[in-house]
Design an enzyme around this catalytic site. Sequence first.
Site, PDB file in Angstrom:
ATOM      1  N   ARG A  61      -4.004  -4.350   7.441  1.00  0.00           N
ATOM      2  CA  ARG A  61      -5.010  -3.369   7.900  1.00  0.00           C
ATOM      3  C   ARG A  61      -6.340  -4.047   8.210  1.00  0.00           C
ATOM      4  O   ARG A  61      -7.101  -3.570   9.047  1.00  0.00           O
ATOM      5  CB  ARG A  61      -5.171  -2.220   6.918  1.00  0.00           C
ATOM      6  N   TYR A  95       5.973  -8.404   8.690  1.00  0.00           N
ATOM      7  CA  TYR A  95       5.702  -6.968   8.829  1.00  0.00           C
ATOM      8  C   TYR A  95       5.910  -6.486  10.263  1.00  0.00           C
ATOM      9  O   TYR A  95       5.721  -7.251  11.216  1.00  0.00           O
ATOM     10  CB  TYR A  95       4.240  -6.658   8.478  1.00  0.00           C
ATOM     11  N   ASP A 143      -6.886   2.099   7.407  1.00  0.00           N
ATOM     12  CA  ASP A 143      -5.560   2.603   7.749  1.00  0.00           C
ATOM     13  C   ASP A 143      -5.630   4.119   7.896  1.00  0.00           C
ATOM     14  O   ASP A 143      -6.698   4.723   7.756  1.00  0.00           O
ATOM     15  CB  ASP A 143      -4.492   2.166   6.727  1.00  0.00           C
ATOM     16  N   ASP A 161       0.837  -1.199   0.000  1.00  0.00           N
ATOM     17  CA  ASP A 161       0.000   0.000   0.000  1.00  0.00           C
ATOM     18  C   ASP A 161       0.880   1.259   0.000  1.00  0.00           C
ATOM     19  O   ASP A 161       2.001   1.231   0.532  1.00  0.00           O
ATOM     20  CB  ASP A 161      -0.899   0.033   1.244  1.00  0.00           C
TER      21      ASP A 161
END
Length: 301
Positions: A188, A73, A87, A45
Site C-alpha cells: 500500500r 503479490y 488502502d 493486512d
Amino acid sequence: MSDRTPPPDGLVIVDKPSGFTSHDVVAKMRGIAKTRRVGHAGTLDPMATGVLVLGVERATKLLGHLALTEKEYLGTIRLGQNTLTDDAEGEITSSADASGVKRDAVDAGIAKLTGDIMQVPSKVSAIKINGVRSYKRARDGEEFDIPARPVKISSFTVYDIRDAVAEDGTPVLDLVVSVVCSSGTYIRALARDLGADLGVGGHLTALRRTRVGPYKLDSARTLDQLQETLTVMPVAEAAAAAFPRWDVDVRRGKLLLNGVRIEMPDAYAGKGSVAVFGPDGQFLALVEESKGKAKSLAVFA
C-alpha cells in the site's frame, strides 16, 4: 493412559480470507489444531487475502527465519484518490482526476519504485515508534514521522490499466499489478508513492499474496478446508523447501546438537539460515555460518 491425539507438528499454509487479521487466523488454527502453540511468519493486512504461513508446535521455531524470505503479490492500485490508510479500508482524504495519466508516465513511476529503494511504511501500520504501534499513534491523532527503511522490489509489473469512476464521481485509473519484494515491504505504500509521483494520489484497493518464499497459493488451504482436513507440512519437509540443505554424519550431528560449533563448508557462507539433516534424513537444526563455523539458531532433534 490418555488417548488424546498429540497436536500436529509442522507448517500450515493458509489462504487467508479478507476481513481477518493474521491473529484471527492464528486463533482459529489454535482451535483446529487443539494447541496454543501456533504462530505466523509475517502478517497480512485484514483487507488482504492469500498465503499466510502458520507454524504449529515445533515449527513455530522456524517462523522468524521464514518471515525474512521473499514475498509475491497480486494487487489493484487506484490512481486518483488518497486514503488515510493507503488502502480501501481508510477514508478518502483527497481526490484528483487521473484520466489524463498516460501509460509511459505510469511505467516511469513504477521504474523509480523498482530495485533497492527507501520506503516509508504507512502510518496506519504495526511498526513500533518508541515502543508504540504506529496505527495507535495515528488513531490518537498524533503527529509523527516514520523513518524510511530499505526494501527490495525485485519486480513491479502492470498487467492491466482500467478507466473507472469512483463513488464520489472522480475519474480514476485502476492498475492491476504484480510485485515481488523483500520482507517488510508495504504494497500500500507503493500505491501511495506511485500516486504521489504521478500527482494524483493513489491507494491499494485489493491485495492477494501468492507466495511466501517457496510456499505458493496452490499449496494453501482455506480455513474451512483445514477445519475438515488439517493439512500439515512436516517440519523437515518445510525446512528442506525453505533453506539450503546440509547433510552431516552421525558424529557431526551429535556435536552440533551438543552446542559445539563445527566447521562449515564454504558453500554455505553468506547463505543465511541452513537446514542440517542427519544420515537418516532427520532434521536436526537450523544453523548459520559464523567465522567458518556453524552457529546454532534452533534445534529440532
